[in-house]
Write a protein that holds these residues in place. Structure first.
Motif, mmCIF file in Angstrom:
data_model
loop_
_atom_site.group_PDB
_atom_site.id
_atom_site.type_symbol
_atom_site.label_atom_id
_atom_site.label_comp_id
_atom_site.label_asym_id
_atom_site.label_seq_id
_atom_site.Cartn_x
_atom_site.Cartn_y
_atom_site.Cartn_z
ATOM 1 N N TYR A 184 -3.822 18.447 -18.764
ATOM 2 C CA TYR A 184 -2.413 18.718 -18.081
ATOM 3 C C TYR A 184 -2.126 19.072 -16.866
ATOM 4 O O TYR A 184 -1.503 18.833 -15.514
ATOM 5 N N TRP A 185 -3.136 20.067 -16.986
ATOM 6 C CA TRP A 185 -3.300 20.439 -14.963
ATOM 7 C C TRP A 185 -4.311 20.094 -14.095
ATOM 8 O O TRP A 185 -4.119 19.181 -12.838
ATOM 9 N N PHE A 186 -5.450 19.506 -14.673
ATOM 10 C CA PHE A 186 -6.461 19.290 -13.484
ATOM 11 C C PHE A 186 -7.461 18.112 -13.882
ATOM 12 O O PHE A 186 -8.099 17.194 -12.681
ATOM 13 N N ARG A 187 -6.784 16.877 -14.833
ATOM 14 C CA ARG A 187 -7.950 16.173 -15.290
ATOM 15 C C ARG A 187 -6.885 14.631 -14.037
ATOM 16 O O ARG A 187 -8.129 14.270 -13.698
ATOM 17 N N TYR A 188 -6.230 15.053 -13.420
ATOM 18 C CA TYR A 188 -5.698 14.217 -12.133
ATOM 19 C C TYR A 188 -6.386 14.682 -10.751
ATOM 20 O O TYR A 188 -6.410 13.889 -10.766
ATOM 21 N N ILE A 189 -6.471 16.037 -10.798
ATOM 22 C CA ILE A 189 -7.246 16.072 -9.479
ATOM 23 C C ILE A 189 -8.255 15.152 -9.926
ATOM 24 O O ILE A 189 -9.419 15.007 -8.634
ATOM 25 N N ALA A 200 -10.029 8.843 -17.340
ATOM 26 C CA ALA A 200 -8.633 9.090 -16.143
ATOM 27 C C ALA A 200 -7.963 9.300 -15.946
ATOM 28 O O ALA A 200 -6.588 9.138 -17.400
ATOM 29 N N GLU A 201 -7.020 10.179 -15.622
ATOM 30 C CA GLU A 201 -5.205 10.007 -15.155
ATOM 31 C C GLU A 201 -5.102 9.629 -13.976
ATOM 32 O O GLU A 201 -4.885 10.351 -13.436
ATOM 33 N N THR A 202 -4.280 8.982 -14.275
ATOM 34 C CA THR A 202 -3.533 8.591 -13.352
ATOM 35 C C THR A 202 -1.830 9.115 -12.890
ATOM 36 O O THR A 202 -1.065 8.909 -11.985
ATOM 37 N N GLY A 203 -1.723 9.806 -13.931
ATOM 38 C CA GLY A 203 -0.063 10.223 -13.850
ATOM 39 C C GLY A 203 -0.279 11.926 -12.804
ATOM 40 O O GLY A 203 -0.891 12.047 -13.325
ATOM 41 N N PHE A 204 0.907 11.516 -12.167
ATOM 42 C CA PHE A 204 0.923 12.484 -11.188
ATOM 43 C C PHE A 204 1.241 13.700 -12.026
ATOM 44 O O PHE A 204 2.154 13.481 -12.677
ATOM 45 N N PRO A 205 0.680 14.956 -11.786
ATOM 46 C CA PRO A 205 0.947 16.083 -12.668
ATOM 47 C C PRO A 205 2.768 17.259 -12.378
ATOM 48 O O PRO A 205 2.403 18.100 -11.536
ATOM 49 N N LYS A 206 3.321 16.165 -12.361
ATOM 50 C CA LYS A 206 5.147 16.818 -11.758
ATOM 51 C C LYS A 206 5.207 17.800 -12.303
ATOM 52 O O LYS A 206 6.393 18.802 -11.476
ATOM 53 N N ILE A 207 5.139 17.889 -13.090
ATOM 54 C CA ILE A 207 5.620 19.231 -13.915
ATOM 55 C C ILE A 207 4.756 20.337 -13.751
ATOM 56 O O ILE A 207 5.366 21.647 -13.099
ATOM 57 N N ARG A 208 3.545 20.132 -14.461
ATOM 58 C CA ARG A 208 3.008 21.346 -14.399
ATOM 59 C C ARG A 208 1.444 21.572 -13.125
ATOM 60 O O ARG A 208 1.711 23.174 -13.016
ATOM 61 N N ASN A 209 1.979 20.298 -12.461
ATOM 62 C CA ASN A 209 -0.103 20.929 -11.019
ATOM 63 C C ASN A 209 1.060 19.665 -10.076
ATOM 64 O O ASN A 209 0.096 19.912 -9.600
ATOM 65 N N PRO A 210 2.497 20.560 -9.268
ATOM 66 C CA PRO A 210 2.819 18.969 -8.476
ATOM 67 C C PRO A 210 2.142 19.490 -7.082
ATOM 68 O O PRO A 210 1.771 18.936 -6.465
ATOM 69 N N ASN A 211 1.518 20.934 -7.048
ATOM 70 C CA ASN A 211 1.318 21.006 -5.753
ATOM 71 C C ASN A 211 -0.786 20.870 -5.922
ATOM 72 O O ASN A 211 -1.616 21.049 -5.128
ATOM 73 N N LEU A 212 -0.734 20.441 -6.949
ATOM 74 C CA LEU A 212 -2.452 20.127 -7.299
ATOM 75 C C LEU A 212 -3.329 21.419 -6.909
ATOM 76 O O LEU A 212 -4.553 21.477 -6.302
ATOM 77 N N HIS A 213 -3.330 22.103 -7.481
ATOM 78 C CA HIS A 213 -3.527 23.812 -6.887
ATOM 79 C C HIS A 213 -5.009 23.992 -8.344
ATOM 80 O O HIS A 213 -4.349 23.846 -9.830
ATOM 81 N N GLY A 214 -6.127 24.693 -7.749
ATOM 82 C CA GLY A 214 -7.199 25.030 -9.209
ATOM 83 C C GLY A 214 -7.843 23.378 -8.811
ATOM 84 O O GLY A 214 -7.973 22.273 -8.439
ATOM 85 N N VAL A 215 -8.807 23.949 -10.271
ATOM 86 C CA VAL A 215 -9.661 22.349 -10.379
ATOM 87 C C VAL A 215 -10.586 22.760 -11.287
ATOM 88 O O VAL A 215 -10.589 21.381 -12.578
ATOM 89 N N GLY A 216 -10.671 23.783 -12.379
ATOM 90 C CA GLY A 216 -10.898 23.785 -13.357
ATOM 91 C C GLY A 216 -10.569 24.600 -14.542
ATOM 92 O O GLY A 216 -10.031 25.865 -13.638
ATOM 93 N N CYS A 217 -10.610 24.232 -16.250
ATOM 94 C CA CYS A 217 -9.658 25.507 -16.992
ATOM 95 C C CYS A 217 -10.903 26.613 -16.886
ATOM 96 O O CYS A 217 -12.237 26.278 -16.187
ATOM 97 N N LYS A 218 -10.820 27.304 -18.141
ATOM 98 C CA LYS A 218 -11.838 28.672 -18.457
ATOM 99 C C LYS A 218 -13.123 28.029 -18.713
ATOM 100 O O LYS A 218 -14.135 28.939 -18.728
ATOM 101 N N HIS A 219 -12.699 26.770 -19.461
ATOM 102 C CA HIS A 219 -13.773 26.683 -19.731
ATOM 103 C C HIS A 219 -15.478 25.830 -18.897
ATOM 104 O O HIS A 219 -16.078 25.607 -19.107
ATOM 105 N N VAL A 220 -14.940 24.967 -18.157
ATOM 106 C CA VAL A 220 -15.677 24.718 -17.052
ATOM 107 C C VAL A 220 -16.066 25.689 -16.306
ATOM 108 O O VAL A 220 -17.252 25.269 -15.799
#
Ligand SMILES: [Zn+2]
Length: 346
Positions: A184-189, A200-220
């Motif tokens: 929900y946060w990073f796949r779009y990025i 591929a995720e083509t839906g813009f994360p308008k709720i979770r991450n509209p600023n498109l900040h960050g890149v990887g979850c804790k597992h990554v």
């Protein structure tokens, strides 16, 4: 799947059986795909570039509050997309993932995700298994990593397999994780940045991450730290490349045995999740500490290294409180500080 109440449980319990974990990863991907197919309220690419019907009343959190999306928001979204795309031109290095991650994800990786091991590989695509965080309803996560320079590394060149593996792990890669944070946060990025190794995720994360900040979850992030420096990953990639070089078409499939993986997880030390800046700071402190200890060892010994010297208050010996605090943070004892002060006053 048992709920994992403790991210720090023994290797065997979170890792489960590696045999069958590929199926589990596939099932998670299929579930995610089905969920996405029926998801409402996706802001699709056409809408972001202007074909948005305000009647849909999609919401965003841009600016900090939940409210309907406006035309101005779409312009900001487009700008954020351009910023991400300027940074990436196909693939991202493990180091960059760590550097561009958010502090909150690094903290979670450091605290909760203590282990990641390569489970299997098919050519340049390696599947890692990590433990899950304490609040997770699964006991492990699957992180897929595609090493983009596999073909070059597998072609026998001047480098032996180990050297080639060491080179490979520093080259651009793509990745995917099956957790919610990534989804929900990073796949779009990762999709628009061309370093996505999953759906591929083509839906813009308008709720979770509209600023498109960050890149990887804790597992990554845990996996990237391992890719960068662990002996286990180096050995795994070396074996993969050895196998590839024995094939006419650079093809190689490799599976880590349960025993190997559990032993690797057990004996591998837990690496700190560090950005390049963190490393630079740590190196600078280490350099200063070495220089200071060097100066102390070279300084002529005071004639009387007596009880008086040891009793001497360092603060009275020419250093101010801030300097003394700095020396202490470098691990110097009161006596060493007093010695340095004595050396400096000659
Ligand atoms: Zn994840």
């Amino acid at each position: 799947m048992a709920t994992n109440q403790n991210g720090g449980r023994s290797a065997g319990s979170w890792m489960g059986k590696l045999y069958g974990s590929a199926t589990e990863a596939k099932e998670a991907a299929a579930f995610d795909k089905a969920r996405r197919a029926v998801a409402q309220n996706i802001l699709n690419p056409k809408e972001v570039v202007g074909e948005y019907d305000a009647g849909r009343v999609l919401m965003t959190t841009l600016g900090g509050e939940v409210r309907p999306i406006s035309a101005d928001d779409l312009a900001v979204f487009r700008q954020n997309i351009r910023t991400v795309q300027r940074h990436f031109k196909g693939g991202i290095r493990a180091r960059q993932v760590l550097d561009m991650s958010l502090p909150v994800d690094r903290e979670r990786a450091q605290r909760e995700i203590r282990m990641a091991v390569p489970a299997s590989a098919s050519n340049g695509r390696v599947r890692f298994v990590t433990n899950a965080g304490p609040d997770s309803n699964v006991s492990r996560h699957h992180v897929a990593v595609e090493f983009m320079s596999y073909g070059a590394a597998a072609s026998a060149g001047a480098k032996n397999p180990k050297q080639a593996a060491n080179w490979l792990r520093k080259q651009p890669l793509k990745f995917d994780c099956d957790c919610g944070r990534h989804t929900y946060w990073f796949r779009y990025i990762s999709t628009i940045g061309s370093f996505n190794a999953g759906r591929a995720e083509t839906g813009f994360p308008k709720i979770r991450n509209p600023n498109l900040h960050g890149v990887g979850c804790k597992h990554v992030l845990r996996v990237m730290a391992e890719i960068e420096s662990s002996g286990t990953v180096l050995l795994f990639l070396t074996r993969l490349l050895e196998r590839a070089r024995n094939s006419d078409e650079n093809k190689a499939v490799l599976r880590q045995t349960q025993k190997e993986a559990e032993e690797a997880a057990k004996k591998g030390r837990v690496r700190d999740i560090k950005t390049t800046e963190d490393r630079r700071k740590a190196a600078a402190i280490a350099r200063e500490r070495r220089a200071l200890q060097d100066a102390i060892s070279k300084a002529p010994k005071p004639k009387k290294l007596t009880a008086a010297t040891r009793r001497a208050k360092p603060s009275a010996a020419g250093f101010n409180a801030a300097q003394i605090a700095l020396f202490k943070s470098m691990g110097l004892s009161d006596e060493q500080i007093a010695l340095a002060a004595a050396a400096g006053s000659k």
